[in-house]
Design an enzyme around this catalytic site. Structure first.
Site, mmCIF file in Angstrom:
data_model
loop_
_atom_site.group_PDB
_atom_site.id
_atom_site.type_symbol
_atom_site.label_atom_id
_atom_site.label_comp_id
_atom_site.label_asym_id
_atom_site.label_seq_id
_atom_site.Cartn_x
_atom_site.Cartn_y
_atom_site.Cartn_z
ATOM 1 N N PRO A 93 0.809 -1.231 0.000
ATOM 2 C CG PRO A 93 -0.980 -1.603 1.445
ATOM 3 C CD PRO A 93 0.340 -2.187 1.005
ATOM 4 C CB CYS A 94 1.141 3.797 -2.542
ATOM 5 S SG CYS A 94 -0.523 4.128 -3.178
ATOM 6 C CG ASN A 95 -3.017 4.173 1.634
ATOM 7 O OD1 ASN A 95 -2.622 3.153 1.088
ATOM 8 N ND2 ASN A 95 -4.301 4.466 1.724
ATOM 9 C CE1 TYR A 153 6.950 4.442 2.691
ATOM 10 C CE2 TYR A 153 5.470 2.806 1.768
ATOM 11 C CZ TYR A 153 6.441 3.162 2.681
ATOM 12 O OH TYR A 153 6.893 2.237 3.580
ATOM 13 C CB SER A 154 0.547 9.061 -1.977
ATOM 14 O OG SER A 154 0.040 9.884 -3.000
#
Length: 369
Positions: free
Chosen positions: A86-88, A90-91
């Site tokens: 999941p990129c939440n 790192y976005s």
């Protein structure tokens, strides 16, 4: 040769669909391909989509469960492993908590699979913002952990429009090959751009061929008359801050003005990035019709085939499509891995990861192409 693949954070199956399409044959006629073994995701709708399209005959192989509660010891051995953790956190859009957020540490569950099963190769995927999280330290920690799991790694920031995806989508992809295997992965060379094939445009993606009348996931978004009038004043490629919008229709927003708000596609350019969000004017908008794109149109921009059925409500489907890896992009990378194992030469470039950051040419201004 068949590589049995496991996957964490499978989403709707963008990587898995790319893996299904990827096949190579060596000089002796041996076929190299990937087969699904098991997958896991916390989102029930994404799991149902994955089952429907990737493994309808083996629904039990897709585990709907929080990865933190998953018993990895009960999983079957695999030859390949993919995880778009999941990129939440790192976005680029958001608080960028990195390893300190709720989602940042989830990559460690992929590390556990690598250490437990030692697959021959893996793919790890995340957003470009990963390289700057925690002042650049998060990415270095992740790379170190991947190496320490027993792999030679090749990180690269892929610009998927350079590989025929009709969308300016940038993602970090890390390919690893087990240390004891005498193979070296090289980044496949771009196929589209200046001096190569023309970039695939939004117009091509959404109209060639036309989307079938009976296509799935085509529910329209209902707009107020004011939004329709607002969109009618925005030219193709422009957004909510276009100076030609009448004053009485303009948004009353202070501070940052995001370029994606009510931004219309330009028909002669690749689309801007498809995301999982949709509120506040971020649905993505047609270049000539005053409306948001349907989920099927968004799936076209993500290179999912028209018969790919997304499960769940309209908002859930939009989220799945926006979070996915474009199957055609995944196919390019997986075919390069298969060619590496098959001993087949292919055109390649050096990884752009150098001394703690990616070194890339400036982004192309598509308005000049």
């Amino acid at each position: 040769m068949i590589f049995k693949k496991g996957e964490f954070f499978n989403g709707p199956g963008g990587i898995a669909q790319g893996a299904k399409m990827a096949k190579v044959i060596d000089k002796d006629g041996v076929e190299y391909k990937v087969e699904h073994e098991w997958a896991n995701d916390i989102d029930e709708s994404a799991c149902q989509t994955f089952i429907q399209n990737i493994c309808p005959d083996r629904p039990e192989s897709v585990i709907h469960q929080d990865v933190k509660e998953l018993d990895i010891e009960k999983l079957t051995p695999v030859d390949a492993f993919t995880f778009g953790f999941p990129c939440n956190d790192y976005s680029i859009v958001g608080e960028k908590k990195g390893l300190n957020g709720d989602y940042g540490p989830l990559y460690t569950y992929g590390i556990k699979v690598l250490r437990r099963f030692q697959p021959k190769w893996f793919i790890a995927e995340n957003v470009s913002g990963l390289q700057s999280a925690n002042e650049g330290q998060a990415f270095n920690v992740i790379l170190r952990d991947l190496k320490d799991s027993g792999y030679k790694i090749t990180p690269h920031l892929y610009r998927f429009q350079d590989y025929g995806v009709p969308q300016t989508r940038h993602r970090i992809i890390i390919v690893g090959i087990r240390n004891d295997i005498n193979k070296e992965f090289r980044v496949p060379a771009p196929t589209h751009g200046i001096g190569k094939l023309p970039y695939k445009t939004a117009l091509e993606a959404l109209t060639i061929p036309p989307i079938p009348i009976d296509a799935l996931n085509v529910e329209p978004t209902r707009h107020t008359s004011k939004v329709i009038e607002f969109l009618n004043h925005i030219p193709a490629g422009k957004n909510a801050w276009y100076e030609g919008i009448p004053l009485e229709l303009r948004l009353n927003v202070k501070g940052a003005k995001m370029s994606q708000i009510y931004r219309r596609l330009h028909p002669e350019q690749p689309s801007y990035t498809v995301t999982g969000s949709g509120g506040g004017g971020t649905h993505m908008y047609h270049w000539s019709e005053p409306r948001a794109l349907t989920n099927r149109e968004r799936a076209r921009l993500q290179t999912f085939p028209d018969d790919y059925e997304f499960k769940g409500g309209k908002e859930k489907v939009r989220q799945q499509i926006g979070m996915a890896v474009p199957p055609e992009g995944a196919k390019v990378i997986i075919e390069a891995i298969l060619k590496t194992f098959a001993g087949i030469e292919y055109e390649s470039i050096d990884s752009k990861w150098n001394d703690g950051h990616f070194v890339l040419e400036p982004e192309l201004d598509f308005s000049t192409v």
